[in-house]
Design a protein around this motif. Structure first.
Motif, PDB file in Angstrom:
ATOM      1  N   ASP A  14      99.429-108.228  -1.359  1.00  0.00           N
ATOM      2  CA  ASP A  14      99.162-109.654  -1.466  1.00  0.00           C
ATOM      3  C   ASP A  14      98.035-109.748  -2.488  1.00  0.00           C
ATOM      4  OD1 ASP A  14      96.878-108.858  -0.037  1.00  0.00           O
ATOM      5  OD2 ASP A  14      97.523-109.783   1.827  1.00  0.00           O
ATOM      6  N   ASN A  15      97.315-110.822  -2.548  1.00  0.00           N
ATOM      7  CA  ASN A  15      96.262-110.846  -3.573  1.00  0.00           C
ATOM      8  C   ASN A  15      94.896-110.453  -3.007  1.00  0.00           C
ATOM      9  OD1 ASN A  15      95.663-113.158  -2.197  1.00  0.00           O
ATOM     10  ND2 ASN A  15      95.636-114.503  -3.962  1.00  0.00           N
ATOM     11  N   SER A  16      94.900-109.704  -1.903  1.00  0.00           N
ATOM     12  CA  SER A  16      93.631-109.273  -1.313  1.00  0.00           C
ATOM     13  C   SER A  16      93.171-107.952  -1.922  1.00  0.00           C
ATOM     14  CB  SER A  16      93.785-109.099   0.203  1.00  0.00           C
ATOM     15  OG  SER A  16      94.556-107.950   0.484  1.00  0.00           O
ATOM     16  N   ASN A  17      91.875-107.729  -1.864  1.00  0.00           N
ATOM     17  CA  ASN A  17      91.318-106.459  -2.333  1.00  0.00           C
ATOM     18  C   ASN A  17      91.793-105.293  -1.475  1.00  0.00           C
ATOM     19  OD1 ASN A  17      89.936-107.574  -4.485  1.00  0.00           O
ATOM     20  ND2 ASN A  17      88.123-108.013  -3.251  1.00  0.00           N
ATOM     21  N   HIS A  18      92.079-105.558  -0.201  1.00  0.00           N
ATOM     22  CA  HIS A  18      92.544-104.502   0.700  1.00  0.00           C
ATOM     23  C   HIS A  18      93.909-103.972   0.261  1.00  0.00           C
ATOM     24  CE1 HIS A  18      89.298-105.101   3.591  1.00  0.00           C
ATOM     25  NE2 HIS A  18      89.444-106.388   3.365  1.00  0.00           N
ATOM     26  N   SER A  19      94.804-104.869  -0.103  1.00  0.00           N
ATOM     27  CA  SER A  19      96.139-104.399  -0.507  1.00  0.00           C
ATOM     28  C   SER A  19      96.082-103.698  -1.862  1.00  0.00           C
ATOM     29  CB  SER A  19      97.153-105.545  -0.523  1.00  0.00           C
ATOM     30  OG  SER A  19      96.910-106.440  -1.573  1.00  0.00           O
ATOM     31  N   PHE A  20      95.222-104.163  -2.753  1.00  0.00           N
ATOM     32  CA  PHE A  20      95.106-103.489  -4.051  1.00  0.00           C
ATOM     33  C   PHE A  20      94.382-102.150  -3.928  1.00  0.00           C
ATOM     34  CE2 PHE A  20      96.762-107.311  -5.783  1.00  0.00           C
ATOM     35  CZ  PHE A  20      97.491-106.847  -6.862  1.00  0.00           C
ATOM     36  N   TYR A  21      93.495-102.043  -2.950  1.00  0.00           N
ATOM     37  CA  TYR A  21      92.897-100.741  -2.681  1.00  0.00           C
ATOM     38  C   TYR A  21      93.995 -99.760  -2.252  1.00  0.00           C
ATOM     39  CZ  TYR A  21      90.184 -96.955  -0.742  1.00  0.00           C
ATOM     40  OH  TYR A  21      89.672 -95.711  -0.487  1.00  0.00           O
ATOM     41  N   ALA A  22      94.908-100.208  -1.396  1.00  0.00           N
ATOM     42  CA  ALA A  22      96.011 -99.354  -0.938  1.00  0.00           C
ATOM     43  C   ALA A  22      96.914 -98.955  -2.103  1.00  0.00           C
ATOM     44  CB  ALA A  22      96.819-100.065   0.147  1.00  0.00           C
ATOM     45  N   MET A 154     102.336 -95.903   6.009  1.00  0.00           N
ATOM     46  CA  MET A 154     100.991 -95.412   5.733  1.00  0.00           C
ATOM     47  C   MET A 154     100.089 -96.633   5.586  1.00  0.00           C
ATOM     48  SD  MET A 154      99.475 -93.140   2.581  1.00  0.00           S
ATOM     49  CE  MET A 154     100.634 -91.836   2.882  1.00  0.00           C
ATOM     50  N   ILE A 155      99.116 -96.750   6.472  1.00  0.00           N
ATOM     51  CA  ILE A 155      98.165 -97.865   6.425  1.00  0.00           C
ATOM     52  C   ILE A 155      96.872 -97.323   5.828  1.00  0.00           C
ATOM     53  CG2 ILE A 155      96.898 -99.594   7.739  1.00  0.00           C
ATOM     54  CD1 ILE A 155      99.197 -99.416   9.834  1.00  0.00           C
ATOM     55  N   VAL A 156      96.512 -97.864   4.663  1.00  0.00           N
ATOM     56  CA  VAL A 156      95.333 -97.384   3.942  1.00  0.00           C
ATOM     57  C   VAL A 156      94.190 -98.362   4.222  1.00  0.00           C
ATOM     58  CG1 VAL A 156      94.378 -96.844   1.677  1.00  0.00           C
ATOM     59  CG2 VAL A 156      96.802 -96.390   2.159  1.00  0.00           C
ATOM     60  N   LYS A 157      93.111 -97.836   4.757  1.00  0.00           N
ATOM     61  CA  LYS A 157      91.949 -98.664   5.064  1.00  0.00           C
ATOM     62  C   LYS A 157      90.909 -98.524   3.975  1.00  0.00           C
ATOM     63  CE  LYS A 157      92.499 -98.566  10.016  1.00  0.00           C
ATOM     64  NZ  LYS A 157      91.827 -98.396  11.313  1.00  0.00           N
ATOM     65  N   LYS A 158      90.406 -99.652   3.513  1.00  0.00           N
ATOM     66  CA  LYS A 158      89.344 -99.658   2.510  1.00  0.00           C
ATOM     67  C   LYS A 158      88.040 -99.265   3.211  1.00  0.00           C
ATOM     68  CE  LYS A 158      87.326-102.575  -1.023  1.00  0.00           C
ATOM     69  NZ  LYS A 158      87.276-103.881  -1.626  1.00  0.00           N
ATOM     70  N   PRO A 159      87.332 -98.288   2.652  1.00  0.00           N
ATOM     71  CA  PRO A 159      86.070 -97.882   3.286  1.00  0.00           C
ATOM     72  C   PRO A 159      85.076 -99.045   3.336  1.00  0.00           C
ATOM     73  CG  PRO A 159      86.668 -96.364   1.521  1.00  0.00           C
ATOM     74  CD  PRO A 159      87.611 -97.527   1.445  1.00  0.00           C
ATOM     75  N   LYS A 160      84.297 -99.070   4.403  1.00  0.00           N
ATOM     76  CA  LYS A 160      83.266-100.103   4.510  1.00  0.00           C
ATOM     77  C   LYS A 160      82.156 -99.754   3.542  1.00  0.00           C
ATOM     78  CE  LYS A 160      84.441-101.177   9.161  1.00  0.00           C
ATOM     79  NZ  LYS A 160      84.109-101.938  10.291  1.00  0.00           N
ATOM     80  N   SER A 161      81.649-100.766   2.849  1.00  0.00           N
ATOM     81  CA  SER A 161      80.620-100.499   1.849  1.00  0.00           C
ATOM     82  C   SER A 161      79.261-100.371   2.485  1.00  0.00           C
ATOM     83  CB  SER A 161      80.600-101.606   0.804  1.00  0.00           C
ATOM     84  OG  SER A 161      80.525-102.868   1.413  1.00  0.00           O
TER      85      SER A 161
END
Length: 161
Positions: A14-22, A154-161
């Motif tokens: 989608d247009n979220s940073n989480h999906s682009f991180y994946a 595969m669910i890719v989680k963005k690391p917490k900053s």
């Protein structure tokens, strides 16, 4: 990427940073080596909401065809930006000829139908990291896909900053 004998990896964005991180994680870990023989074929799926879904619980008079057509045009522009962002991420890693499909509908349905249609072997999704309450109210696309898709997830989680 035209080798149809290879398994198909589908990445949903989608247009979220989480999906682009994946997406970027999958590109970096499975596709980024220039000139290498990749293990997978790749396709990227984007689900854009229908204009009626964007209204939510609107009151009377909110379903004007003019308003719906304007919202549809905005959704298509946003989808085009997502597609350009996908192509840019792939291009920076020298991964070419990646099909990107943008389809209208609920992301859960669009993704599960795309997995079946393309016979995907693995689906890669980002996790928004919602807590239990938010996930209960909004629903979890990754949870739905894990239970309803006919392939590995595969669910890719963005690391917490």
């Amino acid at each position: 990427m035209g080798d149809t004998a290879k398994p198909l990896m589908m990445v949903a964005v989608d247009n979220s940073n989480h999906s682009f991180y994946a997406l970027e994680w999958a590109l970096d870990n499975f596709f980024a080596k220039v000139g290498s023989n990749h293990l997978f074929r790749l396709i990227v799926i984007h689900a854009r909401p229908s204009p009626n879904a964007l209204f939510g619980f609107g009151g009377p008079g909110t379903t004007s065809t003019d308003v719906i057509s304007l919202m549809d045009a905005d959704a298509k522009k946003a989808a085009q930006k997502v597609i350009e962002r996908v192509k840019d991420a792939c291009g920076r890693r020298s991964v070419s000829n990646v099909p990107v499909q943008s389809m209208e509908g609920d992301p859960r349905d669009v993704i599960t139908e795309a997995v079946d249609k393309h016979h995907a072997d693995i689906l890669v999704l980002g996790s928004h990291g919602y807590g239990a309450v938010k996930r209960a109210v909004l629903g979890s696309v990754s949870d739905y896909c894990a239970h309803h898709c006919s392939c590995s997830i595969m669910i890719v989680k963005k690391p917490k900053s």
